[in-house]
Write a protein that holds these residues in place. Sequence first.
Motif, PDB file in Angstrom:
ATOM      1  N   ILE A   1      -0.618  -3.813  -5.690  1.00  0.00           N
ATOM      2  CA  ILE A   1      -0.344  -2.541  -5.027  1.00  0.00           C
ATOM      3  C   ILE A   1      -1.643  -1.751  -4.940  1.00  0.00           C
ATOM      4  N   ILE A   2      -1.997  -1.353  -3.726  1.00  0.00           N
ATOM      5  CA  ILE A   2      -3.181  -0.528  -3.492  1.00  0.00           C
ATOM      6  C   ILE A   2      -2.714   0.905  -3.270  1.00  0.00           C
ATOM      7  N   SER A   3      -3.296   1.847  -3.997  1.00  0.00           N
ATOM      8  CA  SER A   3      -2.906   3.252  -3.829  1.00  0.00           C
ATOM      9  C   SER A   3      -4.125   4.142  -3.981  1.00  0.00           C
ATOM     10  N   LYS A   4      -3.988   5.356  -3.501  1.00  0.00           N
ATOM     11  CA  LYS A   4      -5.064   6.332  -3.643  1.00  0.00           C
ATOM     12  C   LYS A   4      -4.940   7.073  -4.978  1.00  0.00           C
ATOM     13  N   ALA A   5      -3.713   7.435  -5.335  1.00  0.00           N
ATOM     14  CA  ALA A   5      -3.474   8.189  -6.560  1.00  0.00           C
ATOM     15  C   ALA A   5      -2.520   7.417  -7.464  1.00  0.00           C
TER      16      ALA A   5
ATOM     17  N   LYS B   1       8.151  14.890  -1.588  1.00  0.00           N
ATOM     18  CA  LYS B   1       8.410  16.149  -0.867  1.00  0.00           C
ATOM     19  C   LYS B   1       7.189  16.606  -0.084  1.00  0.00           C
ATOM     20  N   ALA B   2       6.011  16.270  -0.596  1.00  0.00           N
ATOM     21  CA  ALA B   2       4.775  16.676   0.085  1.00  0.00           C
ATOM     22  C   ALA B   2       4.453  15.794   1.281  1.00  0.00           C
ATOM     23  N   GLY B   3       5.256  14.757   1.514  1.00  0.00           N
ATOM     24  CA  GLY B   3       5.084  13.920   2.693  1.00  0.00           C
ATOM     25  C   GLY B   3       4.227  12.687   2.496  1.00  0.00           C
ATOM     26  N   PHE B   4       3.925  12.329   1.269  1.00  0.00           N
ATOM     27  CA  PHE B   4       3.114  11.147   1.003  1.00  0.00           C
ATOM     28  C   PHE B   4       4.011   9.975   0.585  1.00  0.00           C
ATOM     29  N   SER B   5       3.584   8.766   0.934  1.00  0.00           N
ATOM     30  CA  SER B   5       4.338   7.581   0.514  1.00  0.00           C
ATOM     31  C   SER B   5       4.132   7.361  -0.980  1.00  0.00           C
ATOM     32  N   CYS B   6       5.211   6.999  -1.674  1.00  0.00           N
ATOM     33  CA  CYS B   6       5.153   6.912  -3.132  1.00  0.00           C
ATOM     34  C   CYS B   6       6.050   5.790  -3.627  1.00  0.00           C
TER      35      CYS B   6
ATOM     36  N   LEU C   1      -3.356  -2.030  -8.535  1.00  0.00           N
ATOM     37  CA  LEU C   1      -2.463  -2.351  -9.636  1.00  0.00           C
ATOM     38  C   LEU C   1      -1.949  -3.774  -9.461  1.00  0.00           C
ATOM     39  N   ILE C   2      -1.987  -4.544 -10.538  1.00  0.00           N
ATOM     40  CA  ILE C   2      -1.387  -5.883 -10.533  1.00  0.00           C
ATOM     41  C   ILE C   2      -0.070  -5.783 -11.310  1.00  0.00           C
TER      42      ILE C   2
ATOM     43  N   ARG D   1       0.833  -1.207   0.000  1.00  0.00           N
ATOM     44  CA  ARG D   1       0.000   0.000   0.000  1.00  0.00           C
ATOM     45  C   ARG D   1       0.868   1.258   0.000  1.00  0.00           C
ATOM     46  N   TYR D   2       0.479   2.211  -0.860  1.00  0.00           N
ATOM     47  CA  TYR D   2       1.148   3.512  -0.919  1.00  0.00           C
ATOM     48  C   TYR D   2       0.090   4.581  -1.170  1.00  0.00           C
ATOM     49  N   ASP D   3       0.419   5.801  -0.799  1.00  0.00           N
ATOM     50  CA  ASP D   3      -0.494   6.899  -1.111  1.00  0.00           C
ATOM     51  C   ASP D   3      -0.582   7.110  -2.622  1.00  0.00           C
TER      52      ASP D   3
END
Length: 418
Positions: free
Chosen positions: A113-117, A26-31, A101-102, A5-7
């Motif tokens: 992978i599960i992400s918001k964006a 830089k904005a503090g989100f996991s990527c 995402l597979i 999982r990532y933002d």
Amino acid sequence: MKELRYDAVVIGGGAAGMAAALEIDKAGFSCAIVEREDHLGGILMQCIHNGFGLHEFKEELTGPEFAERFAEQVAQSNIVVYLGTTVTDINAQHGPYEKELICASPDYGIIKIISKAIVLAMGCRERNRGNVRIPGARPAGVYTAGLAQRLVNIEGYIPGKEVVIIGSGDIGLIMARRMSWVGCHVKAVVEIMPYPSGLTRNIVQCLHDFNIPLYLSCQTTNIFGNDRVEGIEVTPMENGALVLEKAFRIDCDTVLLSVGLVPENELSKDAGVELHPTTNGPIVDASLMTNVDGIFACGNVLHVHDLVDWVAEESRFAGRQAAAWLRGERPAHQVRVKAGPNVRYANPGKLDPSRDNKVYLRSMIVKNDAVLELRLDNRVIKSIKKGHIQPSEMITLTVGPKDLEGYTADSALELALL
């Protein structure tokens, strides 16, 4: 199946992907960056010529040097990089504000992978002989210019000795010079349009400096040879029609195709992203977000750029906008952008009237002393003089709040070249 999982997830580890991911980090989100090659940098790694970075780094770099600058920043960040990993499927409806995402990888196996964006940064691919329908036999010795570039610069192979290049795109022009440097005889560049498709500087540095002839308004109407290319037939065009009695042959053993690039958007379509009929890239709003909430696009997957510096600039903006979306920020209003007379397309398709917007567009004409006209609801609000315009060179401009004063919910900004 391993689940991560990532933002945000950035698909593609070229200049676009790295620039976008760095802004999200830089904005503090996991990527995470998912890259199918075994290295970051994308196509830049085979572009060993200089001319990169004049805008981005204020100095002239080779492609690998440009990529290395970004790769070093990624290595010092909190970004997780998955190399040799291919995204095979995107499920944009996995759950509220979540995408799935597979991915497949020899090292990691099949991972979810599960992400918001998601930021789409897959770049583009070359058009080939089938796309332009050149008739004739199918002998060995026909390559795309990008493949020949990889063979020479990465693999250390020379694909042939007597070379003709079909199409005057920038990769083809650069390969005309490169093949000359390695001792090949580049006999001609053949272009179907009445003007070159590549940048003026590449015409000068790659053709004129090496006395390589450029045949404009000429179509390749046959490729000769059985086992190996033996030559091509070139037919001049007048008023859009072939003049068959003026056709001539150029003997060669190698043909390189430089006939355009196509944004790599198979994954985008699978995710439900709407594509622009002209660019073949996603349709995006003022924040470079597609019609699928939380999926952004930047770089050559959005529209084909002529400078990697513009790719980096646009992609940093996409990363910042993805971070803003993750914070819950949404533009209150947007103004639609229209491509007017002599404008092939303009990106993005909408503008935020509360801030400055960088707009990228391409001309449909070649002209000196042109004027770029901005019309808001059919009212001319600004005229910008352009010394020279041509389809191969991107035009950029900034549209700010003052330009959009008096807009309404139904307003449209039309861009025209006169």
